[in-house]
Design a protein around this motif. Structure first.
Motif, mmCIF file in Angstrom:
data_model
loop_
_atom_site.group_PDB
_atom_site.id
_atom_site.type_symbol
_atom_site.label_atom_id
_atom_site.label_comp_id
_atom_site.label_asym_id
_atom_site.label_seq_id
_atom_site.Cartn_x
_atom_site.Cartn_y
_atom_site.Cartn_z
ATOM 1 N N LYS A 144 0.916 -1.250 -0.009
ATOM 2 C CA LYS A 144 0.077 0.116 0.096
ATOM 3 C C LYS A 144 1.070 1.212 -0.098
ATOM 4 O O LYS A 144 1.607 1.564 -0.971
ATOM 5 C CB LYS A 144 -0.826 -0.116 1.205
ATOM 6 C CG LYS A 144 -2.157 -1.078 0.995
ATOM 7 C CD LYS A 144 -2.963 -0.879 2.235
ATOM 8 C CE LYS A 144 -4.348 -1.902 2.174
ATOM 9 N NZ LYS A 144 -5.054 -1.817 3.197
ATOM 10 N N GLU A 145 0.845 2.108 1.064
ATOM 11 C CA GLU A 145 1.519 3.178 1.265
ATOM 12 C C GLU A 145 2.838 2.878 1.784
ATOM 13 O O GLU A 145 3.676 3.916 1.918
ATOM 14 C CB GLU A 145 0.664 4.329 1.642
ATOM 15 C CG GLU A 145 -0.421 4.931 0.719
ATOM 16 C CD GLU A 145 0.076 5.453 -0.291
ATOM 17 O OE1 GLU A 145 1.229 6.429 -0.242
ATOM 18 O OE2 GLU A 145 -0.241 5.433 -1.496
ATOM 19 N N GLU A 150 -3.779 -0.835 -4.293
ATOM 20 C CA GLU A 150 -3.428 0.299 -3.665
ATOM 21 C C GLU A 150 -4.856 1.261 -3.645
ATOM 22 O O GLU A 150 -5.944 0.473 -4.049
ATOM 23 C CB GLU A 150 -2.767 1.337 -4.688
ATOM 24 C CG GLU A 150 -1.233 0.777 -4.960
ATOM 25 C CD GLU A 150 -0.224 1.179 -3.720
ATOM 26 O OE1 GLU A 150 -0.342 2.261 -3.278
ATOM 27 O OE2 GLU A 150 0.697 0.667 -3.643
ATOM 28 N N LYS A 151 -4.963 2.115 -2.757
ATOM 29 C CA LYS A 151 -6.131 2.869 -2.631
ATOM 30 C C LYS A 151 -6.691 3.458 -3.842
ATOM 31 O O LYS A 151 -5.656 4.249 -4.613
ATOM 32 C CB LYS A 151 -6.109 3.936 -1.596
ATOM 33 C CG LYS A 151 -7.334 4.623 -1.323
ATOM 34 C CD LYS A 151 -7.057 5.392 -0.018
ATOM 35 C CE LYS A 151 -8.414 6.119 0.238
ATOM 36 N NZ LYS A 151 -8.472 6.930 1.484
ATOM 37 N N GLU A 152 -7.842 3.321 -4.366
ATOM 38 C CA GLU A 152 -8.454 4.031 -5.439
ATOM 39 C C GLU A 152 -8.556 5.487 -5.366
ATOM 40 O O GLU A 152 -8.898 5.944 -4.317
ATOM 41 C CB GLU A 152 -9.683 3.152 -6.021
ATOM 42 C CG GLU A 152 -10.176 3.475 -7.345
ATOM 43 C CD GLU A 152 -11.449 3.023 -7.726
ATOM 44 O OE1 GLU A 152 -12.001 3.449 -8.513
ATOM 45 O OE2 GLU A 152 -11.462 1.696 -7.180
ATOM 46 N N ARG A 153 -8.114 6.222 -6.231
ATOM 47 C CA ARG A 153 -8.136 7.775 -6.254
ATOM 48 C C ARG A 153 -9.555 8.225 -6.113
ATOM 49 O O ARG A 153 -10.466 7.682 -6.632
ATOM 50 C CB ARG A 153 -7.572 8.432 -7.104
ATOM 51 C CG ARG A 153 -8.301 8.398 -8.667
ATOM 52 C CD ARG A 153 -7.207 9.448 -9.653
ATOM 53 N NE ARG A 153 -8.306 10.097 -10.430
ATOM 54 C CZ ARG A 153 -9.040 11.244 -10.617
ATOM 55 N NH1 ARG A 153 -9.269 11.720 -9.270
ATOM 56 N NH2 ARG A 153 -9.601 11.485 -11.443
ATOM 57 N N LYS A 154 -9.769 9.254 -5.417
ATOM 58 C CA LYS A 154 -11.127 9.999 -5.470
ATOM 59 C C LYS A 154 -11.550 10.710 -6.628
ATOM 60 O O LYS A 154 -10.490 11.136 -7.506
ATOM 61 C CB LYS A 154 -11.325 11.071 -4.467
ATOM 62 C CG LYS A 154 -12.368 11.721 -4.199
ATOM 63 C CD LYS A 154 -12.283 12.876 -3.364
ATOM 64 C CE LYS A 154 -13.615 13.562 -2.931
ATOM 65 N NZ LYS A 154 -14.448 14.071 -4.444
ATOM 66 N N LYS A 155 -12.758 10.526 -7.190
ATOM 67 C CA LYS A 155 -13.144 10.979 -8.654
ATOM 68 C C LYS A 155 -14.027 12.266 -8.208
ATOM 69 O O LYS A 155 -14.766 12.439 -7.067
ATOM 70 C CB LYS A 155 -13.880 10.101 -9.401
ATOM 71 C CG LYS A 155 -13.145 9.052 -10.027
ATOM 72 C CD LYS A 155 -12.730 8.271 -9.309
ATOM 73 C CE LYS A 155 -12.214 6.919 -10.147
ATOM 74 N NZ LYS A 155 -11.888 5.708 -9.118
ATOM 75 N N TYR A 156 -13.817 13.322 -8.878
ATOM 76 C CA TYR A 156 -14.633 14.795 -8.905
ATOM 77 C C TYR A 156 -16.247 14.032 -8.957
ATOM 78 O O TYR A 156 -16.610 13.345 -9.711
ATOM 79 C CB TYR A 156 -14.270 15.739 -9.662
ATOM 80 C CG TYR A 156 -14.558 15.347 -11.118
ATOM 81 C CD1 TYR A 156 -15.707 15.449 -11.855
ATOM 82 C CD2 TYR A 156 -13.360 14.850 -11.811
ATOM 83 C CE1 TYR A 156 -15.881 14.949 -13.187
ATOM 84 C CE2 TYR A 156 -13.505 14.562 -13.342
ATOM 85 C CZ TYR A 156 -14.549 14.536 -13.887
ATOM 86 O OH TYR A 156 -14.746 14.144 -15.049
ATOM 87 N N LYS A 163 -16.270 9.849 -2.363
ATOM 88 C CA LYS A 163 -15.187 8.923 -2.141
ATOM 89 C C LYS A 163 -14.552 8.337 -3.725
ATOM 90 O O LYS A 163 -15.107 9.078 -4.580
ATOM 91 C CB LYS A 163 -14.981 7.937 -1.355
ATOM 92 C CG LYS A 163 -15.306 8.458 0.128
ATOM 93 C CD LYS A 163 -15.793 7.284 1.053
ATOM 94 C CE LYS A 163 -14.748 6.315 1.722
ATOM 95 N NZ LYS A 163 -15.579 5.511 2.848
ATOM 96 N N ALA A 164 -14.018 7.338 -3.770
ATOM 97 C CA ALA A 164 -13.632 6.783 -4.907
ATOM 98 C C ALA A 164 -14.860 6.511 -5.745
ATOM 99 O O ALA A 164 -14.936 6.603 -6.801
ATOM 100 C CB ALA A 164 -12.697 5.594 -4.932
ATOM 101 N N ARG A 165 -15.799 5.682 -5.060
ATOM 102 C CA ARG A 165 -16.925 5.202 -5.847
ATOM 103 C C ARG A 165 -18.174 5.529 -4.997
ATOM 104 O O ARG A 165 -19.382 5.703 -5.685
ATOM 105 C CB ARG A 165 -16.875 3.732 -5.795
ATOM 106 C CG ARG A 165 -15.716 3.111 -6.545
ATOM 107 C CD ARG A 165 -16.003 1.756 -6.885
ATOM 108 N NE ARG A 165 -14.505 1.283 -7.668
ATOM 109 C CZ ARG A 165 -14.544 0.298 -8.222
ATOM 110 N NH1 ARG A 165 -15.424 -0.649 -8.084
ATOM 111 N NH2 ARG A 165 -13.259 -0.245 -9.105
#
Length: 146
Positions: A23-24, A126-132, A136-138
């Protein structure tokens, strides 16, 4: 070049190095001969902890030592690891991957054993990125018709 780290003397002749990631988290791991101490140094606080105390859970502790147990090297090496990023669980898995890579530097004949146990394959989740437009991601905001 010999580095004195608290109770360890890390040099080219008595230690084996491996880097583990999950992960990170990033863990730099040295397997040190002639000692059985297990120390974890946290990068951002510069504090050193005993490995068992740092990972807190017994299951994580045994998971970290699994590569050594699998290859029959348990008790022959001390562990010195520096960790940064992520949480304790991800850091523990990163240390585990680092130990597996350091064992390969010690003896490449263990490759087949470690590969079969899945200890040389990095867990790429990995953690999925946040979308506008989303929370959150989804996860979306609650939809209301009126």
């Amino acid at each position: 070049m010999i580095k004195q780290l608290k109770d360890f003397k890390i040099g080219f002749d008595n230690s084996f190095y491996g880097t583990g990631r999950r992960k990170e988290s990033v863990a730099r791991v040295w397997l040190v001969r002639d000692t059985n101490k297990q120390i974890v140094k946290v990068k951002n606080t510069q504090k050193e902890y005993n490995l068992r105390d740092y990972v807190q859970r017994e299951t994580l502790y045994y998971k970290v030592l699994y590569p050594l147990k699998l290859t029959g090297l348990e008790g022959k090496f001390g562990i010195y690891a520096t960790v940064e990023g992520g949480g304790i669980s991800a850091q523990a898995e990163a240390i585990m991957y680092g130990i597996a890579k350091a064992i390969l530097k010690y003896n490449p004949e263990f490759r087949q054993t470690l590969k079969k146990a899945g200890l040389l394959t990095r867990d790429a989740r990995e953690k999925e990125r946040k979308k506008y437009g989303l929370m959150k991601a989804r996860k979306a905001y609650r939809w209301s018709k009126r």
